[in-house]
Design a protein around this motif. Structure first.
Motif, PDB file in Angstrom:
ATOM      1  N   GLU A   1      74.391  42.758 -32.471  1.00 25.70           N
ATOM      2  CA  GLU A   1      75.757  43.235 -32.251  1.00 25.70           C
ATOM      3  C   GLU A   1      76.028  43.373 -30.764  1.00 25.70           C
ATOM      4  O   GLU A   1      75.120  43.417 -29.942  1.00 25.70           O
ATOM      5  CB  GLU A   1      76.009  44.567 -32.945  1.00 25.70           C
ATOM      6  CG  GLU A   1      75.205  45.715 -32.386  1.00 25.70           C
ATOM      7  CD  GLU A   1      75.513  47.023 -33.111  1.00 25.70           C
ATOM      8  OE1 GLU A   1      75.569  48.043 -32.414  1.00 25.70           O
ATOM      9  OE2 GLU A   1      75.693  47.025 -34.331  1.00 25.70           O
ATOM     10  N   ILE A   2      77.324  43.434 -30.454  1.00 26.31           N
ATOM     11  CA  ILE A   2      77.747  43.595 -29.069  1.00 26.31           C
ATOM     12  C   ILE A   2      78.993  44.472 -29.052  1.00 26.31           C
ATOM     13  O   ILE A   2      79.812  44.414 -29.965  1.00 26.31           O
ATOM     14  CB  ILE A   2      78.019  42.221 -28.399  1.00 26.31           C
ATOM     15  CG1 ILE A   2      78.259  42.384 -26.902  1.00 26.31           C
ATOM     16  CG2 ILE A   2      79.131  41.469 -29.085  1.00 26.31           C
ATOM     17  CD1 ILE A   2      78.238  41.070 -26.148  1.00 26.31           C
ATOM     18  N   HIS A   3      79.108  45.295 -28.051  1.00 26.23           N
ATOM     19  CA  HIS A   3      80.271  46.156 -27.860  1.00 26.23           C
ATOM     20  C   HIS A   3      81.057  45.603 -26.680  1.00 26.23           C
ATOM     21  O   HIS A   3      80.514  45.477 -25.585  1.00 26.23           O
ATOM     22  CB  HIS A   3      79.834  47.596 -27.575  1.00 26.23           C
ATOM     23  CG  HIS A   3      78.984  48.156 -28.664  1.00 26.23           C
ATOM     24  ND1 HIS A   3      79.482  48.975 -29.637  1.00 26.23           N
ATOM     25  CD2 HIS A   3      77.672  47.974 -28.952  1.00 26.23           C
ATOM     26  CE1 HIS A   3      78.502  49.297 -30.478  1.00 26.23           C
ATOM     27  NE2 HIS A   3      77.401  48.703 -30.076  1.00 26.23           N
ATOM     28  N   LEU A   4      82.334  45.269 -26.918  1.00 29.29           N
ATOM     29  CA  LEU A   4      83.136  44.628 -25.880  1.00 29.29           C
ATOM     30  C   LEU A   4      84.269  45.520 -25.416  1.00 29.29           C
ATOM     31  O   LEU A   4      84.886  46.225 -26.221  1.00 29.29           O
ATOM     32  CB  LEU A   4      83.735  43.321 -26.411  1.00 29.29           C
ATOM     33  CG  LEU A   4      82.754  42.251 -26.881  1.00 29.29           C
ATOM     34  CD1 LEU A   4      83.516  41.090 -27.493  1.00 29.29           C
ATOM     35  CD2 LEU A   4      81.874  41.790 -25.746  1.00 29.29           C
ATOM     36  N   HIS A   5      84.555  45.453 -24.125  1.00 32.61           N
ATOM     37  CA  HIS A   5      85.781  46.041 -23.603  1.00 32.61           C
ATOM     38  C   HIS A   5      86.944  45.179 -24.112  1.00 32.61           C
ATOM     39  O   HIS A   5      86.761  43.981 -24.378  1.00 32.61           O
ATOM     40  CB  HIS A   5      85.773  46.044 -22.072  1.00 32.61           C
ATOM     41  CG  HIS A   5      84.763  46.962 -21.474  1.00 32.61           C
ATOM     42  ND1 HIS A   5      84.878  48.330 -21.520  1.00 32.61           N
ATOM     43  CD2 HIS A   5      83.594  46.703 -20.818  1.00 32.61           C
ATOM     44  CE1 HIS A   5      83.842  48.879 -20.919  1.00 32.61           C
ATOM     45  NE2 HIS A   5      83.036  47.917 -20.494  1.00 32.61           N
ATOM     46  N   PRO A   6      88.133  45.722 -24.250  1.00 34.38           N
ATOM     47  CA  PRO A   6      89.264  44.942 -24.762  1.00 34.38           C
ATOM     48  C   PRO A   6      89.514  43.639 -23.992  1.00 34.38           C
ATOM     49  O   PRO A   6      89.771  42.602 -24.611  1.00 34.38           O
ATOM     50  CB  PRO A   6      90.447  45.906 -24.630  1.00 34.38           C
ATOM     51  CG  PRO A   6      89.826  47.259 -24.754  1.00 34.38           C
ATOM     52  CD  PRO A   6      88.493  47.137 -24.056  1.00 34.38           C
ATOM     53  N   ASP A   7      89.430  43.659 -22.684  1.00 35.87           N
ATOM     54  CA  ASP A   7      89.656  42.432 -21.905  1.00 35.87           C
ATOM     55  C   ASP A   7      88.610  41.376 -22.210  1.00 35.87           C
ATOM     56  O   ASP A   7      88.917  40.186 -22.288  1.00 35.87           O
ATOM     57  CB  ASP A   7      89.676  42.729 -20.406  1.00 35.87           C
ATOM     58  CG  ASP A   7      90.920  43.498 -19.976  1.00 35.87           C
ATOM     59  OD1 ASP A   7      91.890  43.582 -20.772  1.00 35.87           O
ATOM     60  OD2 ASP A   7      90.914  44.012 -18.846  1.00 35.87           O
ATOM     61  N   ASP A   8      87.353  41.795 -22.389  1.00 39.42           N
ATOM     62  CA  ASP A   8      86.294  40.845 -22.729  1.00 39.42           C
ATOM     63  C   ASP A   8      86.480  40.289 -24.132  1.00 39.42           C
ATOM     64  O   ASP A   8      86.242  39.103 -24.386  1.00 39.42           O
ATOM     65  CB  ASP A   8      84.922  41.500 -22.596  1.00 39.42           C
ATOM     66  CG  ASP A   8      84.512  41.706 -21.149  1.00 39.42           C
ATOM     67  OD1 ASP A   8      85.056  41.007 -20.267  1.00 39.42           O
ATOM     68  OD2 ASP A   8      83.647  42.566 -20.899  1.00 39.42           O
ATOM     69  N   ALA A   9      86.919  41.117 -25.067  1.00 41.19           N
ATOM     70  CA  ALA A   9      87.180  40.644 -26.431  1.00 41.19           C
ATOM     71  C   ALA A   9      88.265  39.566 -26.410  1.00 41.19           C
ATOM     72  O   ALA A   9      88.173  38.552 -27.113  1.00 41.19           O
ATOM     73  CB  ALA A   9      87.595  41.808 -27.322  1.00 41.19           C
ATOM     74  N   GLU A  10      89.273  39.771 -25.573  1.00 42.99           N
ATOM     75  CA  GLU A  10      90.330  38.767 -25.447  1.00 42.99           C
ATOM     76  C   GLU A  10      89.793  37.472 -24.847  1.00 42.99           C
ATOM     77  O   GLU A  10      90.167  36.380 -25.275  1.00 42.99           O
ATOM     78  CB  GLU A  10      91.464  39.314 -24.583  1.00 42.99           C
ATOM     79  CG  GLU A  10      92.657  38.395 -24.522  1.00 42.99           C
ATOM     80  CD  GLU A  10      93.838  39.014 -23.796  1.00 42.99           C
ATOM     81  OE1 GLU A  10      94.824  38.291 -23.599  1.00 42.99           O
ATOM     82  OE2 GLU A  10      93.789  40.199 -23.427  1.00 42.99           O
ATOM     83  N   ARG A  11      88.896  37.574 -23.883  1.00 39.43           N
ATOM     84  CA  ARG A  11      88.299  36.374 -23.284  1.00 39.43           C
ATOM     85  C   ARG A  11      87.477  35.605 -24.308  1.00 39.43           C
ATOM     86  O   ARG A  11      87.496  34.369 -24.337  1.00 39.43           O
ATOM     87  CB  ARG A  11      87.456  36.752 -22.068  1.00 39.43           C
ATOM     88  CG  ARG A  11      88.333  37.237 -20.908  1.00 39.43           C
ATOM     89  CD  ARG A  11      87.552  37.668 -19.686  1.00 39.43           C
ATOM     90  NE  ARG A  11      86.645  36.636 -19.239  1.00 39.43           N
ATOM     91  CZ  ARG A  11      85.397  36.889 -18.818  1.00 39.43           C
ATOM     92  NH1 ARG A  11      84.944  38.116 -18.777  1.00 39.43           N
ATOM     93  NH2 ARG A  11      84.626  35.914 -18.415  1.00 39.43           N
ATOM     94  N   VAL A  12      86.743  36.315 -25.168  1.00 33.13           N
ATOM     95  CA  VAL A  12      85.977  35.658 -26.226  1.00 33.13           C
ATOM     96  C   VAL A  12      86.933  34.952 -27.194  1.00 33.13           C
ATOM     97  O   VAL A  12      86.698  33.806 -27.593  1.00 33.13           O
ATOM     98  CB  VAL A  12      85.076  36.663 -26.972  1.00 33.13           C
ATOM     99  CG1 VAL A  12      84.448  36.027 -28.206  1.00 33.13           C
ATOM    100  CG2 VAL A  12      83.989  37.197 -26.043  1.00 33.13           C
ATOM    101  N   ALA A  13      88.013  35.620 -27.556  1.00 29.09           N
ATOM    102  CA  ALA A  13      89.003  35.015 -28.453  1.00 29.09           C
ATOM    103  C   ALA A  13      89.590  33.738 -27.841  1.00 29.09           C
ATOM    104  O   ALA A  13      89.725  32.712 -28.527  1.00 29.09           O
ATOM    105  CB  ALA A  13      90.114  36.014 -28.762  1.00 29.09           C
ATOM    106  N   GLN A  14      89.923  33.775 -26.563  1.00 31.74           N
ATOM    107  CA  GLN A  14      90.454  32.585 -25.881  1.00 31.74           C
ATOM    108  C   GLN A  14      89.426  31.460 -25.864  1.00 31.74           C
ATOM    109  O   GLN A  14      89.768  30.295 -26.069  1.00 31.74           O
ATOM    110  CB  GLN A  14      90.892  32.933 -24.455  1.00 31.74           C
ATOM    111  CG  GLN A  14      92.154  33.762 -24.389  1.00 31.74           C
ATOM    112  CD  GLN A  14      93.349  33.030 -24.971  1.00 31.74           C
ATOM    113  OE1 GLN A  14      93.509  31.827 -24.802  1.00 31.74           O
ATOM    114  NE2 GLN A  14      94.177  33.767 -25.688  1.00 31.74           N
TER     115      GLN A  14
END
Length: 83
Positions: free
Chosen positions: A42-55
């Protein structure tokens, strides 16, 4: 040589600082996408990083579609038995 091409611009690590990383890669032979969480389950992401993964996943999906179209002669649309 790997059949996978990773998004080299995606530099996302765990928000807790434990060094866990995310990798998004496209299989250059089949067009499938691999999402890997490296070094753990598992990984815990900051919101900005989660958006980068989605992109990154969206870009990989488009790349995968182009690969499938290239490997499916005589059609404009990929054949996807899962849809």
């Amino acid at each position: 040589m790997s059949a996978y091409s990773s998004d080299l611009d995606l530099k996302v690590t765990d928000a807790t600082g434990n060094g866990v990383e995310v990798d998004v890669a496209t299989n250059l032979l089949t067009g499938t996408i691999r999402l890997s969480v490296l070094w753990t389950q598992e990984i815990h992401l900051h919101p900005d990083d989660a958006e980068r993964v989605a992109q990154s996943l969206l870009q990989a999906a488009e790349h995968g579609r182009r690969i499938v179209r290239t490997h499916t002669p005589g059609t404009d649309q990929p054949t996807d038995p899962g849809r």
